[in-house]
Design an enzyme around this catalytic site. Structure first.
Site, PDB file in Angstrom:
ATOM      1  N   GLY A  16      53.758  28.159 -53.269  1.00 24.35           N
ATOM      2  CA  GLY A  16      53.432  28.828 -52.015  1.00 24.35           C
ATOM      3  C   GLY A  16      53.316  27.866 -50.847  1.00 24.35           C
ATOM      4  O   GLY A  16      52.472  28.036 -49.972  1.00 24.35           O
ATOM      5  N   GLY A  18      55.408  27.554 -48.480  1.00 22.33           N
ATOM      6  CA  GLY A  18      55.812  28.286 -47.282  1.00 22.33           C
ATOM      7  C   GLY A  18      54.644  29.064 -46.708  1.00 22.33           C
ATOM      8  O   GLY A  18      54.405  29.068 -45.501  1.00 22.33           O
ATOM      9  N   THR A 189      43.416  17.472 -63.519  1.00 25.70           N
ATOM     10  CA  THR A 189      43.817  16.804 -62.274  1.00 25.70           C
ATOM     11  C   THR A 189      44.991  15.836 -62.486  1.00 25.70           C
ATOM     12  O   THR A 189      45.568  15.351 -61.526  1.00 25.70           O
ATOM     13  CB  THR A 189      42.652  15.997 -61.653  1.00 25.70           C
ATOM     14  OG1 THR A 189      42.327  14.932 -62.546  1.00 25.70           O
ATOM     15  CG2 THR A 189      41.432  16.847 -61.429  1.00 25.70           C
ATOM     16  N   CYS A 382      70.897  49.197 -43.960  1.00 25.49           N
ATOM     17  CA  CYS A 382      72.174  48.520 -44.126  1.00 25.49           C
ATOM     18  C   CYS A 382      73.024  49.202 -45.202  1.00 25.49           C
ATOM     19  O   CYS A 382      73.539  50.289 -44.962  1.00 25.49           O
ATOM     20  CB  CYS A 382      71.949  47.039 -44.390  1.00 25.49           C
ATOM     21  SG  CYS A 382      73.349  46.051 -43.857  1.00 25.49           S
ATOM     22  N   HIS A 508      68.697  45.470 -39.921  1.00 27.97           N
ATOM     23  CA  HIS A 508      67.572  45.163 -40.817  1.00 27.97           C
ATOM     24  C   HIS A 508      66.251  45.134 -40.054  1.00 27.97           C
ATOM     25  O   HIS A 508      65.833  44.072 -39.589  1.00 27.97           O
ATOM     26  CB  HIS A 508      67.798  43.805 -41.486  1.00 27.97           C
ATOM     27  CG  HIS A 508      68.889  43.818 -42.499  1.00 27.97           C
ATOM     28  ND1 HIS A 508      68.667  44.116 -43.828  1.00 27.97           N
ATOM     29  CD2 HIS A 508      70.213  43.593 -42.376  1.00 27.97           C
ATOM     30  CE1 HIS A 508      69.813  44.062 -44.485  1.00 27.97           C
ATOM     31  NE2 HIS A 508      70.769  43.746 -43.624  1.00 27.97           N
ATOM     32  N   GLU A 510      63.350  45.278 -41.183  1.00 29.30           N
ATOM     33  CA  GLU A 510      62.290  44.571 -41.917  1.00 29.30           C
ATOM     34  C   GLU A 510      62.068  43.145 -41.415  1.00 29.30           C
ATOM     35  O   GLU A 510      60.982  42.587 -41.564  1.00 29.30           O
ATOM     36  CB  GLU A 510      62.589  44.570 -43.425  1.00 29.30           C
ATOM     37  CG  GLU A 510      63.746  43.688 -43.903  1.00 29.30           C
ATOM     38  CD  GLU A 510      65.114  44.356 -43.853  1.00 29.30           C
ATOM     39  OE1 GLU A 510      65.269  45.315 -43.074  1.00 29.30           O
ATOM     40  OE2 GLU A 510      66.021  43.908 -44.585  1.00 29.30           O
TER      41      GLU A 510
HETATM   42  N1  GLN Z   1      77.627  45.261 -48.335  1.00 28.76           N
HETATM   43  C1  GLN Z   1      77.448  45.914 -47.094  1.00 28.76           C
HETATM   44  C2  GLN Z   1      78.223  45.252 -45.970  1.00 28.76           C
HETATM   45  O1  GLN Z   1      78.637  44.128 -46.097  1.00 28.76           O
HETATM   46  C3  GLN Z   1      75.974  46.001 -46.724  1.00 28.76           C
HETATM   47  C4  GLN Z   1      75.349  44.689 -46.415  1.00 28.76           C
HETATM   48  C5  GLN Z   1      73.848  44.724 -46.432  1.00 28.76           C
HETATM   49  O2  GLN Z   1      73.255  45.667 -46.924  1.00 28.76           O
HETATM   50  N2  GLN Z   1      73.201  43.683 -45.927  1.00 28.76           N
HETATM   51  O3  GLN Z   1      78.415  45.819 -44.940  1.00 28.76           O
END
Ligand code: GLN
Length: 534
Positions: A16, A18, A189, A382, A508, A510
């Site tokens: 961990g 990061g 240790t 996506c 994306h 997220e």
């Molecule tokens: N494989 C799909 C594309 O290249 C979706 C890519 C993804 O979900 N990041 O468009």
């Protein structure tokens, strides 16, 4: 001039580092400092974009379209640091640029060597961020474990930087492990001593040891570690397991990490605490009022790290809704063979994440059909949007065998296909549609309700697109184009009519969600899921 904190790791990987770097950055930002964070990865890939998620975990994408290590996701979620392609330094990038310079003749007459040419390139790249931005402290995390052959040039580079900058300008924090041996009933240790020994061999004396441990460290152990590892007793910092990652900053603060670091860097600043984070994130995580069950149906379910940002964004959506999100991970291949009614029983919302390649596709299509018919809230991301389009074309519009040309080159109904520019791509590395693009949202849609804005900017990582030739045909049957990129006339968000919450996007979301600022789509998705009865 920026000061530097180098974070190395010893004994084992997955300690961990990061999270430790991100949490330290959070603590220092809370003191009012401007922080930059960099991740160095010693592998020879130029970036992780061409690696399998099972090898690498999620590929995190920055605004400027860099494909990077998932630790950069932690950095962005915990801090306000601005991340870009310069925040990620791989051995691949470093060697690529040194060899390019050599071919150009930049080193004419010289033998090009790891020291000084590779190490100088690493140092330049580390210093670059602080040069372009007014940064108080740059935190540099070195991937891998001390003792690995491939990380040696990076360690040599930071050894030199520490020597050049001098005391109070650069320090090293070594993250290490105190394993608990059950049969002996003891915490050991010795591995830490060995790993610090390895660091000393290459000329680095750590200033602070961050000890990952399951059990609290006793005063006696702290003294022993200090004596054998050459650090102050107060610089032995306990980093024990916490229930949730967002509690790490508070746990490290309790150990006095920020005060210790500031002292070593000779910076005097008042301690303003971590109140907002603790109120808005930690407290809400610990005692939520509601609960909700959300399934993630994907292909890389077995690997914890493959959908890292997705899982985190769901947690953020939960925090915003005062709800604990139980994430049920379902392998899409199992839905191909199984019965979605059984597998998705009690699920209040379903998310289909991004992905590549054929495996598990039909299971995902089946999942969308099920949730569309049963009116279960859905967020597609996506590949998730592409799947939703295929499902709608096949099962609502009667386009039998509709598909993406990624999965069936000869499909009669290529509802998802490549743009001309993608057909000409020869090198697979860094050639997808990457980074931030704008999207205009249609008013009156669920997406508009969530964002409350018309123009948004989101990060992308894909090659294939919604095929505009099918737009009218699908729309006639209740398919809604809720978001569009106007520059290239690309479909960015889709919804469907007569469904409580069915939103899928080509980008994306997220990657832009934070624990104290959930992404609007994730927040709205969790709200919709909570309304759906179990
Ligand atoms: N494989 C799909 C594309 O290249 C979706 C890519 C993804 O979900 N990041 O468009």
């Amino acid at each position: 001039m920026s000061k530097y904190i180098f974070v190395t790791g010893g004994v084992v990987s997955s300690l961990g580092k990061g999270l430790a770097a991100a949490s330290l950055a959070k603590l220092l930002e809370a003191r009012g400092l401007k922080i930059a964070i960099i991740k160095c990865d010693p592998y020879l890939n130029v970036d992780p974009g061409t690696m399998n998620p099972f090898q690498h975990g999620e590929v995190y994408v920055t605004d400027d379209g860099a494909e990077t290590d998932l630790d950069l996701g932690h950095y962005e979620r915990f801090t306000n640091a601005k991340l870009s392609k310069d925040s990620s330094i791989t051995a691949g990038k470093v060697y690529y640029s040194v060899i390019t310079k050599e071919r150009r003749g930049d080193y004419l007459g010289k033998t090009v060597q790891i020291i000084p040419h590779i190490t100088d390139e690493i140092k330049e790249r580390i210093k670059k961020l602080a040069k372009t931005d007014e940064v108080d402290i740059t935190i540099v995390e070195i991937g891998g474990t001390v003792g690995d052959i491939e990380s040696l040039p990076f360690l040599e580079a930071i050894r030199q930087m520490r020597w050049e900058l001098g005391e109070n300008y650069a320090i090293n924090i070594h993250v290490t492990l105190l394993p608990y041996i059950k049969s002996a009933g003891e915490q050991k240790t010795k591995p830490t001593q060995h790993s610090v020994g390895r660091l000393r061999e290459i000329g680095i004396l750590p200033n602070i040891l961050m000890c990952r441990t399951e059990k609290p460290i006793t005063q006696e152990q702290r003294e022993k570690i200090a004596l054998f590892c050459n650090v102050d007793v107060e610089a032995v910092v306990e980093a024990s397991d916490v229930k949730h990652i967002y509690e790490v900053p508070s746990a490290l603060k309790k150990e006095g990490l920020d005060t210790l670091v500031l002292k070593k860097l000779n910076i005097k600043l008042p301690d303003k605490g971590l109140k907002a984070w603790e109120e808005n994130v930690v407290k809400r995580l610990r005692s939520p009022v509601h609960e909700v069950r959300i399934a993630v149906v994907g292909k890389y379910i077995a690997l914890q790290d493959a959908y890292k940002s997705i899982y985190e964004a769901l947690v953020h959506g939960g925090i915003a809704n005062n709800a604990r999100v139980h994430i049920v991970k379902i392998d899409s291949e199992s839905i191909e063979k199984g019965d979605p009614r059984k597998q998705l029983k009690g699920i209040q919302g379903i998310l289909i994440p991004g992905g590549f390649g054929n495996r598990g596709i039909e299971g995902k299509i089946r999942t969308v059909q099920y949730l569309r018919e049963k009116k279960i809230p859905f967020l597609g991301i996506c590949l998730g949007m592409q799947i939703a389009t295929i499902e709608f074309a096949r099962n609502v519009c009667g386009l039998k065998g509709a598909n993406s040309t990624e999965f069936d080159k000869d499909t009669k109904y290529p509802v998802i296909s490549l743009l001309e520019e993608q057909k000409r791509v020869e090198n697979l590395g860094a050639s997808m549609r990457l980074g931030v693009f704008s999207c205009e949202i249609q008013k009156g849609t669920k997406s508009f309700e969530a964002y409350k804005r018309v123009t948004i900017e989101e990060r992308h990582r894909h090659r294939y697109e919604f095929n505009n030739e099918y737009r009218a045909q699908l729309q006639q049957k209740g398919f809604i184009i809720a978001g569009r990129n106007e520059d290239k006339d690309l479909v960015e968000i889709i919804e469907i009519k007569d469904h409580p919450w069915f939103v899928a996007c080509q980008f994306h979301p997220e990657f832009k969600s934070k624990p104290d600022a959930a992404h609007p789509l994730f927040e709205a998705f969790v709200t919709a899921a909570m309304k759906h009865s179990k």
